[in-house]
Design a protein around this motif. Structure first.
Motif, mmCIF file in Angstrom:
data_model
loop_
_atom_site.group_PDB
_atom_site.id
_atom_site.type_symbol
_atom_site.label_atom_id
_atom_site.label_comp_id
_atom_site.label_asym_id
_atom_site.label_seq_id
_atom_site.Cartn_x
_atom_site.Cartn_y
_atom_site.Cartn_z
ATOM 1 N N SER B 322 41.739 46.750 45.759
ATOM 2 C CA SER B 322 42.365 47.324 44.574
ATOM 3 C C SER B 322 43.437 46.391 44.039
ATOM 4 C CB SER B 322 43.019 48.646 44.977
ATOM 5 O OG SER B 322 43.821 49.130 43.937
ATOM 6 N N HIS B 348 38.187 41.763 44.370
ATOM 7 C CA HIS B 348 38.779 42.862 43.624
ATOM 8 C C HIS B 348 38.546 42.563 42.149
ATOM 9 C CE1 HIS B 348 41.860 39.765 43.428
ATOM 10 N NE2 HIS B 348 42.397 40.396 42.406
ATOM 11 N N ALA B 572 39.372 51.281 43.846
ATOM 12 C CA ALA B 572 38.766 50.582 42.725
ATOM 13 C C ALA B 572 37.609 51.428 42.234
ATOM 14 C CB ALA B 572 38.270 49.206 43.152
#
Lengths: 160, 755
Positions: B322, B348, B572
């Motif tokens: 994230s 990410h 995420a």
């Protein structure tokens, strides 16, 4: 001099703004011009002026509301400004105002139903020596008792 | 150190030496002498409206306003005389003439400047016998309410909106005792909804729509933390009562953002108490996600992950981290992927090319990047791409303040006519996506540009060549080779050119720094570097592989093709961010584990969903886009959730039981940060400074040297272009922000909703 016609017209407003926007401190001249053109400054003019001068709507509105002479609604054909400042109050303007209000059927700040008169309070016309004073369509009158107020109003009503 | 031009004056019989141009009020404050004031606000234009700061000046015929009086040599000022006390008392009497005495119900009661002053300097009674003027309260927007009678007409709000924000939504209407503050939309505000006017109001005239009438200032505890939204890392103070966050503002002005917060920082905290918040782990049984206990969920997750590992090998497992979780959590995730599982399938949502910038700057990286404060101190700023007003509000604020206070010059290259253009000396409008080509042209390549663009670029170039020490701020439009070109161009400018890359989210930079990247270990150590691998291998108790890993898009593609069997997603929302077809259920994955606050598009497809604590509900550290590290503090608490840190730590213990890696023995984020300080290049920061709430800049130096690659795959780095009213998936749960008319129709969220 009676007030001019008060039909808002965006194109005419834009023309007047264009004529003046180049002046330094153009806001007041533009507001005067629009008031002269339409007898009042329509709300629709605010964004036009703000865009032309690159200032905020709030600022234009602030200036219009700062000066009592700028109107944001159309006035009657005749504007009677009645002084309520200290000197005129002590010389009895309140009685005259009550009389005029009764005769025209409006309160201070209002316009008669037939749009012939707007009556407004002002605070000092600089005519303290001739209190109580009024201003009718831009022309000052002193020592205005109820009778004289009637006389002035009669005169205007005959005129039309 | 006294300069020869410095001015010495006497205030209350003590000498003080100040730089020329200092105001008497500032000189007095520097000496610890309080001169009361309402309308004076450092950084805004002078108003001298409130008359509270009147002081006696020798040989001046009457009292002077200290806020407009410039200190002069030999000036003798007295702030503590009978005349001054009389004046303060009289001024307060006037200010209170129409001010309602509704302190017991007023939001500001207890933290009101007028209340404080009335206590300190005011009279015990008023001579005004007239009735107070009352006006009804007005709702200007969901965020801002105006209560005219309380207003003391200091015009701070008007000035901060005009000068500070360049929004000009407020003005002054009427005059004299009738004066009121008016919004630009007649009866409502049409603005950026930053709420600066609320915070800057010394009284309770402007109140916050989200906070009003909810509580009193003394009933709350105050938690100083870092905003959870964009990458600028503004410090925000959470006002918390019974574990519930009721307000976010800038109570102590101690962050580098000082008084600044945007709409997200000030009103975007209510996602923490959104009704859709996940509070129980979910496990898919018979095709449905069903509530489970933490023990069962984590045990099942680790068991199944170990099974996939056994059946299909380490490289059949991928990790997507994230850009909102803390550094510690990112560090732990990297450790689990690389040490416990043994794969480099780790990435990410990258929103700025930090690795390329750091590699291109080489050994100068620490000196050649700027902090938010240094951005304000810049004499010239070149802004390429991005729309800071919308995407990086503090950057925009700093640039505007530099222009306003210091006469700095701004140069802009952008495909859009962004709002900051109004402040720019030169604006070069390039075609959509043409920023990189423009930079390449500037660096001296034989790039062919539209003649018009080339002409304005060469005007910009010659203007920049007259500047000294330019600061270049750029967005996700420049990646890879374009960043290298930019640094090449910067080196040709006079003085030292410095840089700032703009990312999207609260810890975008931290995710990059902590090595949530397939090819880089924490601190930008290349995977190919044997020493770096050995170093982290030793710390993490494993032998790290140098087998190249997949990036996020690569993992999603491998999931579709069946090569990837398990995906572990922390905070995420790759389904949304990378535009995966949700109906395909992420291909043939055997196992999808998701940590999140909400049931996002990705979480809906998961086999196991673990409810995570939000950024405002945990301790740790985050790194802003300028590389400034700050501590985040636990404000609220939502029952049933756990921080990603705890989840990952427990998870590592479970994995160790299945024979995968060593259990992580770092019990707290502090312990993890200690390890980060020791092992991650650039993170050896002063703990004392961080604990005192300061921001400490990391100084990573790329050890890649000649091996640095500038060919980031196309589409690997992209910005979500969130506006002021959007914040990835998280933004969809910020009820207050969404209720604002400016937020418009629902925006498309891009990134993880997470923490």
């Amino acid at each position: 001099m009676p007030q001019k016609g008060s039909t808002w017209n965006a194109d005419r407003a834009i023309l007047r703004i264009r004529e003046l926007e180049h002046l330094p401190g153009a806001l007041l001249p533009i507001l005067h011009a629009l008031q002269e053109e339409f007898g009042y400054i329509d709300k629709a003019a605010i964004p036009l002026i703000a865009d032309a001068l690159n200032i905020s709507h709030a600022e234009v509105h602030g200036v219009i509301s700062f000066y009592r002479d700028f109107r944001d609604t159309p006035s009657g054909r005749h504007v009677l400004k009645m002084c309520r400042a200290e000197s005129c109050q002590s010389m009895g303007c309140d009685a005259t105002i009550q009389h005029v209000e009764g005769r025209l059927g409006v309160k201070l700040g209002e316009t008669t139903a037939d749009a012939s008169f707007t009556v407004e309070a002002v605070y000092c016309l600089g005519l303290c020596a001739l209190s109580p004073a009024v201003m009718l369509d831009g022309k000052p009158y002193g020592r205005v008792s109820s009778e004289i107020a009637d006389f002035l109003i009669d005169g205007m009503q005959r005129q039309k | 150190m006294a300069d020869s031009k410095d001015v010495t004056l006497k205030i209350d019989d003590r000498d003080v030496t100040v730089p020329p141009g200092t105001l008497v009020i500032e000189a007095a404050r520097r000496m610890g002498i309080e001169v009361p004031s309402f309308c004076y606000y450092p950084g805004l234009s002078l108003q001298a409206a409130c008359r509270m700061c009147l002081v006696e000046v020798e040989r001046a015929p009457k009292l002077q306003t200290a806020c407009t009086l410039v200190a002069m040599p030999g000036m003798v000022v007295r702030t503590n005389t009978e005349q001054v006390h009389q004046a303060r008392k009289a001024m307060l009497e006037f200010l209170l003439a129409n001010h309602p005495l509704d302190c017991p119900v007023c939001d500001k009661g207890g933290e009101c400047e007028l209340q404080d002053m009335a206590f300190t300097y005011g009279a015990d009674k008023s001579r005004f016998a007239e009735e107070k003027r009352h006006r009804p309260e007005r709702k200007w927007s969901e965020a801002v309410y105006y209560d005219a009678p309380r207003c003391i007409l200091c015009f701070r709000c008007v000035r901060v909106c005009d000068e500070g924000m360049d929004v000009k939504a407020l003005g002054v209407g009427q005059r004299g005792s009738q004066s009121v503050i008016i919004p630009n939309g007649e009866d409502h505000l049409d603005c950026e909804e930053c709420g600066m006017c609320i915070d800057i109001c010394p009284v309770g005239a402007l109140t916050s729509g989200t906070y009003r009438y909810k509580t009193r200032p003394w009933e709350m505890k105050y938690v100083s933390t870092v905003c959870a939204h964009c990458s600028n890392g503004c410090k925000t103070t959470l006002s918390v009562r019974n574990n519930e966050i009721l307000r976010a503002n800038n109570r102590d002005l101690s962050g580098f953002n000082k008084e600044f917060l945007c709409v997200k920082g000030r009103f975007g905290f209510d996602f923490t108490s959104h009704p859709e918040r996940l509070k129980l782990p979910l496990v898919r049984r018979n095709g449905h996600l069903e509530p489970a206990s933490w023990e069962d969920a984590i045990a099942e997750a680790s068991r199944r992950l170990a099974e996939v590992h056994k059946a299909s090998g380490a490289d059949s497992i991928g990790f997507i981290g994230s850009n909102r979780t803390t550094n510690e959590e990112n560090y732990l995730l990297g450790r689990i992927a690389r040490a416990s599982i043994g794969t480099n399938n780790l990435d990410h949502h990258r929103t700025a090319d930090y690795p390329s910038l750091i590699a291109a700057l080489g050994e100068k990286a620490a000196a050649a990047t700027v902090t938010m404060t240094q951005l304000y101190e810049a004499d010239a700023v070149l802004l390429i791409g991005d729309d800071p007003t919308q995407q990086n509000p503090l950057v925009a604020w700093q640039i505007r303040a530099a222009i306003r206070h210091r006469g700095s010059r701004l140069y802009v290259i952008n495909a859009k006519s962004i709002k900051l253009r109004r402040k720019a000396r030169e604006f070069v409008e390039v075609s959509q996506g043409g920023e990189a080509a423009a930079v390449s042209w500037l660096s001296g390549s034989d790039e062919t540009l539209d003649p018009g663009v080339a002409e304005s670029l060469s005007a910009l170039k010659s203007a920049l060549e007259k500047e000294n020490n330019v600061v270049v701020v750029f967005g996700a439009e420049l990646t890879g080779a374009a960043v290298r070109d930019l640094v090449k161009f910067g080196a040709s400018l006079p003085g030292q050119t410095r840089y700032m890359a703009l990312g999207d989210y609260a810890n975008s930079r931290g995710a990059s720094d902590m090595g949530l990247l397939p090819h880089l270990l924490p601190g930008y150590a290349p995977l190919a570097d044997v020493k770096a691998r050995e170093k982290f291998g030793k710390v993490w108790g494993a032998k790290l592989t140098n087998k190249p890993g997949l990036d996020a898009r690569g993992m999603l593609a491998a999931a579709t093709s069946g090569k990837l069997r398990a995906l572990y997603v922390v905070g995420a929302n790759p389904v949304k961010t990378f535009g995966v077809n949700a109906n395909e259920r992420l291909g043939k994955l055997d196992l999808l584990i998701v940590h999140d606050l909400f049931l996002t598009e990705t979480a809906k497809l998961a086999d196991i969903v673990l409810p995570a604590a939000a950024a405002y509900e945990k301790d740790g550290s985050v790194t802003n886009t300028a590389g400034e590290v700050q501590l985040v503090r636990k404000g609220g608490d939502v029952m049933g959730t756990r921080s990603d840190f705890d989840i990952l730590r427990i998870f590592s213990h479970q994995l160790a039981e299945h024979g995968l890696g060593q259990a992580i023995r770092l019990r707290t984020p502090e312990a993890a940060f200690d390890e980060i300080r020791q092992s991650v290049a650039g993170y050896d920061l002063s703990m004392a400074a961080l604990l005192l709430g300061e921001a400490e800049r990391t100084s990573p130096i790329s050890t890649a040297g000649g091996q640095a690659k500038f060919d980031a795959p196309v589409g690997a780095i992209f910005s979500a272009h969130d506006t002021l009213f959007a914040s990835g998936s998280l933004g969809r749960y910020c009820t207050t922000i969404l209720s604002l008319p400016e937020a418009g129709p629902k925006t498309t969220p891009e990134a993880g909703a997470h923490s």
